[in-house]
Design a protein around this motif. Sequence first.
Motif: not given
Length: 695
Positions: A576-582, A682-695
Amino acid sequence: MSTDIHKEDFLVELGTEELPPKALKNLSDAFTQGILSGLDKAQITYSEVESFAAPRRLALLIKGLDTAQPDQQIEKKGPAVKAAFDADGNPSKAALGFARSNGVTFDDLIQEDRLVFRTVQQGQSTSELLPEIISQSLNNLPIPKRMRWGARRTEFVRPVHWLLMLLGNKIVDCEILGLNAGATTRGHRFHANQEITITNPTDYAQTLHQQGKVVASFAARRDMINEQVQKVAADINGQAVIDDDLLDEVTALNEWPVALSGRFDDEFLSVPSEALISSMKGHQKYFHVVDASGNLLPYFITVANIESNEPKHVVEGNEKVIRPRLSDAKFFYDTDRKQTQDNRREKLKSIVFQAQLGSVFAKTERIANLAAFISNAEGGDAKLAERAGQLCKSDLVSEMVLEFPELQGIMGQYYAANDGESPEVSKTLDEQYMPRFAGDQLPSSLTGCAVAIADKVDTITGIFGIGQLPTGSKDPFALRRASIGVLRIIVEKNLNLDLEALVEKAIAGYQEQKVELPALDKLNTTIVNYMLERFDAAYQEDGVAVEVINAVKALRPTRPLDFDLRIKAVTRFNAMDEADALAAANKRVSNILAKAGDIVIPDSVNTALLSEDAEKALAEAVESCKQAIAPALAKGLYADAMESLASLKEPVDRFFDDVLVNAEDEAVRMNRYALLKQLRSLFLHVADISLLQKS
C-alpha cells in the motif's frame, strides 16, 4: 615471442567396467565440471561442451578449445627507489635481492617510484595442461569408496580399460590411471566388442552409434527409453508409469536400449499393487503398466541392453525371473494377513526407536495420546485418532515391509482394513507419513492430520530433548522435513493448533514414561523457535519479502495458521502507498519509547492534557481505529485490520510535523508518550511494522 593460439575440438573418454547405475549421472556431471573448472582456472576458453555417459564410459566433447593459454603480463613491485641505493650510489642489498628473486640483474629492473620487474610469461600449450586437469577431475569425483584391481595400485570406482584423448586429430600423449591415451574406443559388449578408431572428436557420438551400437549420450538414451516404453505400453492397450529415478537408473544400465513387454499371472493382482510395483521396480528395474483408470495390469516393460533376433526368448527369460519375485510378495501378503495389527504391535516392544528414548511401542503410545489431544482440540474423533496412533507402526514388523521398507504405512493401511478397522483409521496408517517430500500431498482426514503431526512432533521433541539438534550438514532424523511437514499440515488444513501446546504435550508424554530429557531447560522455546524458523525459506521461495517475515516473527505467533494469516496481511499492507510512511513512523515511535528508558508510560491518554490540534486529531483517530479493528482482530482478519490502520497515515504525519513530543512539561510529555504507545500497540496486534523499513 607470443604464443600461437588457435581453436581445436577436444575429446576425452574413459572406458571402464560397468559403472554404478545410480551414480552415473552424478559422476558424469562432476567429471565435466571438474575439467571445465580446470580449463577456466588455466584461462583456456572454449565455445561448446557436450557430456556423454554410458554404463562403460565417461566422455566429454569440448568444441572450439584454445590450443594454449594466453601470454600473461607479469609485474612485481620491489623496494622504493630511494631505498634501492646505498650511500655510495650502488644498488642496495634489498634491490639486489629483489632482482635475484626474479632471476634478473639490477639493470633489468625498471625504476619508477619503486623498483619494478615486468615480463611476459608465455602461455603453456593446452595439450601439456590437459593431463593434469583431467587427472584432477577424476581424483575429485564423488566416489565414496575406490577399488583396486589386478596387481595395480591405481584406484577408481571401477576397473579402467581404455583412455581416449584427441585434440583435433592428434592424440594427447599422456598416461592417466595407468592407461596410455589413444584414439580408440570400444563398442557394445555384445553387438560390437571391438576397438573403434575415432579420427575427429566431433564424430565420436555418430561413429560409436554406427560402428559400436552404443548411444553415448545419457540424455538421448533416456529419451529413447521413455519413447520406447510408452509405445510398448500403448501396443498392449495400457499406459506405462515412468518414474524419473527409475528411468535414470535404466538409462545408466543400457548402452543400446530395447524396450520389451512381458506378462505375469493374473492371480498376483490379488496382492496390493504397491507391493507388486515395488518388486518389479526394486528388484528387476521394470516399468509397470496401468489401464485408463490407473489400475495395475498384468504386464511389465523391461529394457534390454541388446537387440535380440529372438526377442521372445528375452521376454520369456524375464517372465521366469519375475514370477518367483511376485510369488514372494504374495506369500508375504498372505502370511501377514494371518496376524492382526494388534498382534504385530507387541513385537514393537523389542525394537528401539532411539537408545535414550525407548522402544517403537513406547513411541506409538505417545503418538496415540498426542493425536487424541490434537483431534479433540480440533473437534475430531479423539478415539479414532488414538486407535490410529496405537497401530501406526505395527506394519514395520510385517514380512512385506521388512522386504520392502518403502511400503511402510501403505501395507499398514491394507492390513488394518483386513482386520476390520474403520476406513479412517486404516487410511491414516498410510497418511501418517505425509508429506513425504516437498510438494507431497497432505493427509485427507483430521485423524490423518492428527497422527501425522503427533508422530513428527514426538520425534522432534525427543531428539531435541536429548540434545541431538540438527546441524548445517547433519540431520539424521530429518527434523527439518518433519518441522516443515507439521507447518504445512496446520496451515494448509486450517488447523488452529499452537506449537507451544503441542510441544508441551509431547514433553509430558515422555515424562509420563519416565524418559529423561537432559535438555529440558527451555526445551519448548528452543523447539518452537526452530520450527518457526522453517517458515523463512518457504515464504522467501513464495516471494515474501524478508522484512515482512521479520515483522511477523518479532511478535513470535506460535500458531502456524495465525502466523500465516499475519504474513499475508502484512504483505498486502506493505504494497500500500501508506506503508513506507507508517513503517517509518513506527520506527520513530519505537526509538522515542526506547529512549524513555525505565519510565513507566501510562496505558491511557488524558484527553484534558491534549492541547495541540494535531495530537487531538491523532488521539481521535487512534481511538476510532481501536474500535474499528477489534472485531477483525478477534476473527483473525488481519488484512482488514491493517487496511483500517492505513488510514492513520495522515494524522500521524501531521502529529510529527506539528507536535513537539518531548515537551518541557513532564505531564504533557508523558501524555504524548502514552498516545504514541497506543498508536504502536495498534500495529503490534498484527506485526512490528517498524521492521518494514528498507533502510
